[in-house]
Structure formats: C-alpha cells, structure tokens
Design an enzyme around this catalytic site. Structure first.
Site, short mmCIF file in Angstrom:
data_model
loop_
_atom_site.label_atom_id
_atom_site.label_comp_id
_atom_site.label_asym_id
_atom_site.label_seq_id
_atom_site.Cartn_x
_atom_site.Cartn_y
_atom_site.Cartn_z
N THR A 1 -18.09 30.93 4.16
CA THR A 1 -16.76 30.32 4.25
C THR A 1 -16.93 28.82 4.23
OG1 THR A 1 -14.75 30.14 5.59
CG2 THR A 1 -16.83 30.30 6.77
N ARG A 2 -15.87 28.13 3.85
CA ARG A 2 -15.85 26.67 3.94
C ARG A 2 -14.97 26.21 5.09
NH1 ARG A 2 -15.65 27.94 -1.55
NH2 ARG A 2 -17.54 27.38 -2.69
N ASN A 3 -14.53 27.16 5.89
CA ASN A 3 -13.69 26.87 7.05
C ASN A 3 -14.57 26.32 8.17
OD1 ASN A 3 -12.26 27.15 9.55
ND2 ASN A 3 -10.87 28.58 8.58
N ASP B 1 -14.58 39.92 6.47
CA ASP B 1 -13.33 40.18 5.77
C ASP B 1 -12.36 40.72 6.80
OD1 ASP B 1 -11.72 40.18 3.45
OD2 ASP B 1 -11.93 42.35 3.28
N GLY C 1 -2.75 32.21 8.79
CA GLY C 1 -2.44 33.54 8.29
C GLY C 1 -1.18 34.13 8.93
N TYR C 2 -1.32 35.35 9.43
CA TYR C 2 -0.19 36.06 10.02
C TYR C 2 -0.04 35.82 11.52
CZ TYR C 2 -0.29 38.59 5.58
OH TYR C 2 -0.27 38.91 4.24
#
Length: 210
Positions: free
Chosen positions: A11-13, A71, A166-167
């Site tokens: 990830t790049r987060n 994921d 996100g949610y």
C-alpha cells in the site's frame, strides 16, 4: 547487530505503514510502503483472501523481499453480502458528481440501495484478510500466513464523522454507539476488522519464534 529484514506493505497509505511498523519491528522487520513506481496489481480474486494473496505474491516476487497485503470491504446482509470484494469500486457504474470523492460516491450508492430498509435489517460487517508471503525464489521460504478479522455492526441512514475513510461514516459500531468515522484511530484499531487481523498475524509470528 543484525540488520532488520525489509518488509514491503502493499500500500502507499502511510497511515497503514505507521500502524504496522512498530508491531512488526519486534520480529526483525523494517516496514516500508510500496514504491511509487510499482504497477497496480489487478485484484482478480473472488474472495478477500484470494486478493490479499495475489497482491502479496506480486509484490514479494517483484521486489524479492517479504510482503504483507490486505484486502477488505463491507458486507451488507440486506444486499446479499454486497458490495463485498467490490467495495472499493462499488460505484464505478454511477455518474460522478463534481467535487465528490470515490468514497463519497460509494457511500451515496450504498444508502440508495438501502432506501426503505428498516434499521434492524441494516446489519453489516467489515471483513479484512491479511497475507504475509515470502519471495517464491527463496529456498526454504516460510509458509504463507493468511489471517482475517471481522467487525460486526450496521449501516446508519446518513454519514456521520470525519475520521477514517471508505464506509466508516456509515458503519455503526454497536459497542460505542458511534460510526467508524467518529472513533479515534486508536479506538478503531482496537475494534476493527483490520486491527483483529493484525493481532492474529502477530500471534502467528510469535508462535514461529517461540
């Protein structure tokens, strides 16, 4: 002193990297984010586990270092478990609204899909699958580690909170009575699907060195 083994988080987060760096450092890993020029890995699996393994193997084999990938997504019971593995791209078929982010569009579509559904039938859960793999070319490579975690809750009728992503603004955590976006990062990690998956990954690594 032994030099830490580089481990790439797929990830790049930088928030994710920060959360994982300290826990994994105890096992001799120097956690780094995915290089900026690394190509996008197609998530072609039909389950969270398959996608996590696809991403982790692609990174590990290309960079020749261990890799962790996760994921995750949300499953809504009233929608038969959708959006599930398609959570991140749930609203690709919806028209864009100027200034609206992908997260906001996903949330807008989810609320529209649940219009008229009563509160007791809006149950949902976040799921996360996390995989740690080693390059296929390594001799005596350790077995893949695949762990998962879930976070049970429900979907509120309108977004609330500015934390998370996100949610999170739609997901009500029953223990606190707040949405994921109203929780601090520490509170969320203590309850969330990703936090539980990480805890299980650390348990597996601990058992390997015991």
């Amino acid at each position: 002193m032994t030099r830490p083994q580089t481990l790439i988080l797929a990830t790049r987060n930088q928030g994710k990297v920060k959360e994982l760096r300290a826990p994994l450092a105890r096992f001799g890993f120097d956690v780094q984010s995915l290089p900026d020029d690394f190509p996008e890995v197609a998530e072609t699996g039909s389950t969270f586990e398959e996608n996590a393994l696809i991403k982790a193997h692609a990174v590990a084999d290309a960079l020749l270092v261990p890799a962790v990938a996760d994921d995750s997504g949300i499953e809504v019971d009233a929608l038969g478990g959708a959006p599930g593995v398609y959570s991140a791209r749930y609203s690709l078929d919806w028209p864009e609204v100027e200034g609206e982010s992908t997260d906001e569009r996903n949330n807008r579509k989810l609320l529209a899909a649940l219009e008229g559904v009563s509160a007791e039938k809006r149950t949902a859960r976040f799921r996360c699958c996390m995989a740690l793999v080693y390059p296929s070319s390594w001799e005596n490579r350790p077995e893949d580690v695949v762990v998962s975690g879930s976070w049970e809750g429900s979907i509120v009728e309108k977004p609330s909170g500015s934390n998370g992503f996100g949610y999170d603004p739609l997901f009500l955590d029953p223990a606190s009575g707040r949405t994921g976006a109203e929780l601090s990062r520490e509170e969320k990690m203590a309850r969330s699907h990703r936090g539980k998956a990480l805890e299980r990954l650390l348990e597996v690594l601990t058992s390997r060195i015991a």
